[in-house]
Motif scaffolding. Structure first.
Motif, mmCIF file in Angstrom:
data_model
loop_
_atom_site.group_PDB
_atom_site.id
_atom_site.type_symbol
_atom_site.label_atom_id
_atom_site.label_comp_id
_atom_site.label_asym_id
_atom_site.label_seq_id
_atom_site.Cartn_x
_atom_site.Cartn_y
_atom_site.Cartn_z
ATOM 1 N N GLU A 249 0.793 -1.227 0.000
ATOM 2 C CA GLU A 249 0.000 0.000 0.000
ATOM 3 C C GLU A 249 0.825 1.277 0.000
ATOM 4 O O GLU A 249 0.375 2.304 -0.485
ATOM 5 C CB GLU A 249 -0.943 0.038 1.226
ATOM 6 C CG GLU A 249 -2.057 -0.979 1.204
ATOM 7 C CD GLU A 249 -1.605 -2.347 1.667
ATOM 8 O OE1 GLU A 249 -0.550 -2.406 2.352
ATOM 9 O OE2 GLU A 249 -2.276 -3.346 1.357
ATOM 10 N N GLN A 272 3.150 7.715 -1.351
ATOM 11 C CA GLN A 272 1.929 7.329 -2.057
ATOM 12 C C GLN A 272 1.270 6.187 -1.305
ATOM 13 O O GLN A 272 1.903 5.179 -0.994
ATOM 14 C CB GLN A 272 2.237 6.909 -3.498
ATOM 15 C CG GLN A 272 0.997 6.452 -4.269
ATOM 16 C CD GLN A 272 1.298 6.165 -5.729
ATOM 17 O OE1 GLN A 272 2.281 6.671 -6.271
ATOM 18 N NE2 GLN A 272 0.474 5.356 -6.361
ATOM 19 N N GLU A 274 -2.015 3.574 -1.395
ATOM 20 C CA GLU A 274 -2.985 2.998 -2.311
ATOM 21 C C GLU A 274 -3.827 1.939 -1.610
ATOM 22 O O GLU A 274 -3.324 1.160 -0.798
ATOM 23 C CB GLU A 274 -2.286 2.357 -3.512
ATOM 24 C CG GLU A 274 -1.517 3.320 -4.387
ATOM 25 C CD GLU A 274 -0.791 2.603 -5.507
ATOM 26 O OE1 GLU A 274 -1.216 2.737 -6.662
ATOM 27 O OE2 GLU A 274 0.196 1.901 -5.210
ATOM 28 N N PRO A 276 -6.004 -0.664 -3.472
ATOM 29 C CA PRO A 276 -6.493 -1.156 -4.762
ATOM 30 C C PRO A 276 -7.931 -1.671 -4.709
ATOM 31 O O PRO A 276 -8.707 -1.456 -5.645
ATOM 32 C CB PRO A 276 -5.504 -2.280 -5.110
ATOM 33 C CG PRO A 276 -4.266 -1.956 -4.324
ATOM 34 C CD PRO A 276 -4.765 -1.332 -3.060
ATOM 35 N N SER A 281 -6.381 6.198 -4.006
ATOM 36 C CA SER A 281 -4.952 6.465 -3.846
ATOM 37 C C SER A 281 -4.746 7.890 -3.362
ATOM 38 O O SER A 281 -5.569 8.781 -3.613
ATOM 39 C CB SER A 281 -4.184 6.239 -5.158
ATOM 40 O OG SER A 281 -4.550 7.210 -6.114
#
Length: 330
Positions: A249, A272, A274, A276, A281
């Motif tokens: 992540e 960053q 994320e 999914p 994000s």
């Protein structure tokens, strides 16, 4: 951020204002189980040419993974419509509304081309590339048209070998006025994890003392199982970048750059995050000027919609910017 000389050419000669990391085209999809067909509408997995498996990539992408971590801030409202006409031609329509930046409409023939628009310069930029995917030779040609005249041109040539990549770029060359910029890149893989390269830039213009100037930059990249280190040192500046994926992540990146000519030091750290499964994000960063920027993106599946919210705050100048974007298409 750390911008190479080729990006600098477009910025100074063709009106582009920021570096944008291009999407990675080498992501492979897992093959379907034997005896089953691929899902309908799923993209085909690209075929990897074994001849170039040790190729280090282009010089421009030495710190690509780190650049992708940092958000690209925007202010105001932005609506973008992307359309893929075929495999090699994409069209994007962008409508921007802002109080502090020029508002208007843009039509780009390639989604990767995003030149800046200022009140004095509203050029039309055409960018074309030619070269079969993962083949040895690729050419690029950029033309900027403003007020029915050619305001800028750029021609690039990339040659990819088994374990090296060589590139050459010419921008705004005019034999009559004796002006123009030329850049030569070379990147060599020493081992599968280590590569080194050099960049030579030559600029000719009447306003330059002596009529011409050259700049040499040496760079390198070390790739480990969990991180990527890249660094460069030249006649005008030096810097380094660090990228690491902590887990599925979270990814982090650090960039440092010191410019001798501008007497300026830039340091930035970004990450960053994320999810999914949630199609969500977030990218955020903070630099040594105490500017904090964050961009949230949420895909509104099953429709091809992307909602973006951007915020930027400078604690020293007490300036705050807010942006909201909506994209339709790939």
């Amino acid at each position: 951020m750390l911008c190479n000389a080729t990006t600098f050419l477009i910025k100074m000669g063709l009106g582009v204002s920021k570096c944008e990391a291009a999407p990675d085209p080498t992501i492979l999809l897992p093959p379907p189980p034997p005896g089953t067909a691929a899902p309908r509408g799923a993209p085909e997995a690209p075929v990897v040419n074994e001849k170039f498996k040790n190729n280090p990539g282009s010089y421009e992408d030495l710190s690509k993974k780190c650049k992708e971590i940092f958000p690209q801030p925007f202010e105001g409202a932005k609506v973008m419509i992307n359309k893929s006409l075929n495999q090699g031609f994409h069209v994007s329509h962008t409508l921007t509304m802002s109080l502090h930046h020029p508002s208007g409409y843009r039509l780009n023939d390639l989604t990767s081309a995003s030149p800046a628009v200022t009140p004095e310069r509203r050029p039309l930029v055409l960018l074309g590339e030619h070269g079969p995917q993962r083949e040895a030779l690729k050419t690029k040609f950029v033309v900027q048209v403003m007020n029915s005249k050619f305001a800028g041109t750029q021609f690039g040539l990339d040659f990819k070998g088994r374990d090296f990549t060589a590139s050459a770029t010419l921008a705004n060359f005019n034999l009559f006025s004796e002006t123009g910029i030329g850049v030569v890149h070379f990147l060599q893989a020493i081992t599968p994890k280590l590569c080194v390269g050099a960049e030579l830039m030559y600029q000719q213009a009447p306003q330059i003392p002596g009529g011409a100037a050259t700049a040499l930059t040496c760079s390198g990249r070390l790739t480990t199982d969990e991180s990527i280190w890249s660094a460069f040192a030249g006649t005008n500046n030096l810097g380094m970048s660090y990228y690491r994926r902590l887990n599925e992540e979270i990814q982090i990146g650090v960039e440092l750059e010191n410019s001798y000519q501008q007497q300026q030091f830039i340091a930035a750290i970004g990450y960053q995050f994320e999810l999914p499964k949630a199609n969500f994000s977030m990218k955020a960063m903070i630099d040594n000027n105490w500017t904090v920027t964050g961009v949230l993106e949420k895909r509104l599946l099953p429709m091809p919609f992307l909602l973006s919210v951007c915020g930027s705050l400078n604690h020293v100048k007490n300036q705050f910017r807010l942006g909201c974007g909506f994209s339709i298409g790939a």
